[in-house]
Scaffold this active site. Structure first.
Site, PDB file in Angstrom:
ATOM      1  CE1 TYR A 150      -9.350  14.387  37.668  1.00 28.64           C
ATOM      2  CE2 TYR A 150      -8.842  16.637  38.343  1.00 28.64           C
ATOM      3  CZ  TYR A 150      -8.498  15.479  37.681  1.00 28.64           C
ATOM      4  OH  TYR A 150      -7.288  15.412  37.036  1.00 28.64           O
ATOM      5  CB  SER A 163      -5.256  17.451  39.684  1.00 23.87           C
ATOM      6  OG  SER A 163      -5.929  18.637  39.370  1.00 23.87           O
ATOM      7  CE  LYS A 180      -6.358  12.895  39.157  1.00 25.45           C
ATOM      8  NZ  LYS A 180      -5.675  11.771  38.509  1.00 25.45           N
TER       9      LYS A 180
HETATM   10  N1  UFG Z   1     -13.326  28.233  30.166  1.00 29.96           N
HETATM   11  C1  UFG Z   1     -14.211  29.046  29.498  1.00 29.96           C
HETATM   12  N2  UFG Z   1     -14.873  28.518  28.418  1.00 29.96           N
HETATM   13  C2  UFG Z   1     -14.669  27.242  27.975  1.00 29.96           C
HETATM   14  C3  UFG Z   1     -13.736  26.427  28.673  1.00 29.96           C
HETATM   15  C4  UFG Z   1     -13.089  26.958  29.766  1.00 29.96           C
HETATM   16  O1  UFG Z   1     -14.407  30.200  29.856  1.00 29.96           O
HETATM   17  O2  UFG Z   1     -15.282  26.828  26.981  1.00 29.96           O
HETATM   18  C5  UFG Z   1     -12.632  28.779  31.340  1.00 29.96           C
HETATM   19  C6  UFG Z   1     -12.883  27.988  32.614  1.00 29.96           C
HETATM   20  O3  UFG Z   1     -14.107  28.341  33.219  1.00 29.96           O
HETATM   21  C7  UFG Z   1     -11.645  28.324  33.421  1.00 29.96           C
HETATM   22  C8  UFG Z   1     -10.531  28.427  32.360  1.00 29.96           C
HETATM   23  O4  UFG Z   1     -11.228  28.655  31.133  1.00 29.96           O
HETATM   24  O5  UFG Z   1     -11.802  29.555  34.019  1.00 29.96           O
HETATM   25  C9  UFG Z   1      -9.726  27.167  32.223  1.00 29.96           C
HETATM   26  O6  UFG Z   1     -10.638  26.070  32.097  1.00 29.96           O
HETATM   27  P1  UFG Z   1     -10.195  24.586  31.728  1.00 29.96           P
HETATM   28  O7  UFG Z   1     -11.469  23.786  31.689  1.00 29.96           O
HETATM   29  O8  UFG Z   1      -9.361  24.586  30.510  1.00 29.96           O
HETATM   30  O9  UFG Z   1      -9.282  24.136  32.941  1.00 29.96           O
HETATM   31  P2  UFG Z   1      -9.588  24.109  34.502  1.00 29.96           P
HETATM   32  O10 UFG Z   1      -8.729  25.163  35.112  1.00 29.96           O
HETATM   33  O11 UFG Z   1     -11.011  24.142  34.825  1.00 29.96           O
HETATM   34  O12 UFG Z   1      -9.137  22.616  34.872  1.00 29.96           O
HETATM   35  C10 UFG Z   1      -7.813  22.215  34.920  1.00 29.96           C
HETATM   36  C11 UFG Z   1      -7.710  20.747  34.575  1.00 29.96           C
HETATM   37  C12 UFG Z   1      -8.452  19.912  35.570  1.00 29.96           C
HETATM   38  C13 UFG Z   1      -7.948  20.238  36.949  1.00 29.96           C
HETATM   39  C14 UFG Z   1      -7.993  21.715  37.215  1.00 29.96           C
HETATM   40  C15 UFG Z   1      -7.300  22.023  38.503  1.00 29.96           C
HETATM   41  O13 UFG Z   1      -8.227  20.514  33.297  1.00 29.96           O
HETATM   42  O14 UFG Z   1      -8.242  18.553  35.299  1.00 29.96           O
HETATM   43  O15 UFG Z   1      -7.300  22.414  36.204  1.00 29.96           O
HETATM   44  O16 UFG Z   1      -7.903  23.108  39.077  1.00 29.96           O
HETATM   45  F1  UFG Z   1      -8.712  19.618  37.874  1.00 29.96           F
END
Ligand code: UFG
Length: 322
Positions: free
Chosen positions: A140, A116, A144
């Protein structure tokens, strides 16, 4: 040739299985269904087993003619990894060690590992290349990186060839409409925005004071079918390249949370009620991949590489699933 697909009942694993079916390549799925879905292995060759138990691995897999392993299984909710450190270590690190040991015992040489972008932590440079420093900021991402390091060590001492694929933001759904993102609880941006639109419920943006144009986080969304194809390319790559290799899987394009919401509104022809909430702990401002290495060495082609294609496939899946 039989490919063992651990976590083949999960989001990315099930799309890889679909890719293998389309290519008519033999596989067997191993899953404990802790987060994967039983309906996704219907009419497919699968074994139910828990990778945390080495005995379960050898009893269930030793008579199968496995020639390579693609290891997706694991727990993947970043916020949970902070609260359930031991459980995450067992499911992500110890389980992977057991699987790697089985590979060595059975002389299975080819091993593809789902890593990741979380291994990079807060990036110093954008776009992020594979040689960027790795300083994960959550358990997490640490898990990884620990598994990557273990596989690297093993590949130097034993006949094991490894590709670690560092995913950026996996998103979208298969065109058939029967496979898509379905986590419980759902924490990811695109499914949550779509659900808010479909249920007319409020969507919470996790903060708008990041160092980006509109203040919301920028991420690199990559279609899950494109991620899936990279795994088969990685297996082919190992035919001619021994040892240990790392590749970024991202699109090189970044979109803010607000841009994702706006695209969803356009595609769904509806207005989404948006609330600005607190920042989520450990969210970097911007994550964008440099994918030069994957494109040139794996011959990776991104075929569904627009935000519109990614989001509309996810919308189709969610509508279908209702
Ligand atoms: N977000 C919101 N509201 C929500 C969900 C997400 O504002 O309800 C925002 C998050 O805070 C973030 C962006 O949308 O800024 C993307 O969030 P995601 O949860 O979709 O994805 P992440 O970037 O947090 O996580 C992804 C993968 C993880 C991995 C990570 C690597 O899902 O498994 O990228 O940095 F670890």
């Amino acid at each position: 040739m039989t490919i063992l697909v651990t976590g083949g009942a999960g989001y990315i694993g099930s799309h890889f299985v679909r890719h293998l079916e389309r290519k008519k390549i033999d596989f067997v799925i191993a899953d404990n269904f802790s987060t994967g879905h039983k309906k996704l292995v219907k009419n497919k060759k699968f074994v139910e087993l828990d990778l945390r138990d080495p005995k379960e691995i050898s009893v269930n897999l030793q008579d199968l003619d496995i020639t390579s392993i693609v290891h997706f299984a694991g727990l993947s909710i970043v916020s949970d990894s902070q609260k359930m450190k031991k459980e995450y270590y067992e499911n992500n690190v110890l389980a992977s060690m057991n699987l790697a040991k089985f590979a060595l015992e059975k002389k299975i040489r080819k091993f593809i590992y789902s890593s990741s972008a979380a291994v990079y932590g807060i990036p110093e440079d954008i776009p992020i290349k594979e040689n960027h420093p790795t300083r994960p900021i959550n358990n997490y991402g640490k898990n990884k990186l620990e598994v990557e390091n273990l596989l690297k060590d093993l590949s130097m001492e034993f006949p094991l060839d490894v590709v670690c694929l560092r995913y950026f933001n996996a998103a979208g759904a298969d065109d058939n409409g029967d496979l898509g993102e379905e986590h419980n609880p759902e924490t990811h941006l695109i499914p949550n925005v779509i659900n808010s639109a479909l249920n007319s419920s409020e969507f919470t943006v996790n903060g708008d004071t990041y160092k980006t144009n509109d203040g919301t986080c920028i991420r690199d969304y990559v279609h899950v079918n494109d991620l899936a194809s990279a795994h088969l390319l990685s297996l082919n790559f190992l035919d001619f390249n021994k040892g240990f290799h790392i590749f970024n899987l991202g699109s090189e394009k970044g979109f803010s949370v607000m841009e994702v919401i706006n695209e969803c509104q356009k595609l769904m022809k509806t207005e989404i009620k948006v609330r600005i909430g607190e920042k989520r702990e450990g969210d970097p401002d911007i994550l964008i991949a440099d994918n030069t290495k994957s494109v040139s060495k794996l011959n990776w082609k991104l075929e569904k590489n627009t935000l519109r294609t990614i989001i509309s496939s996810a919308i189709d899946y969610h509508k279908n699933a209702l």
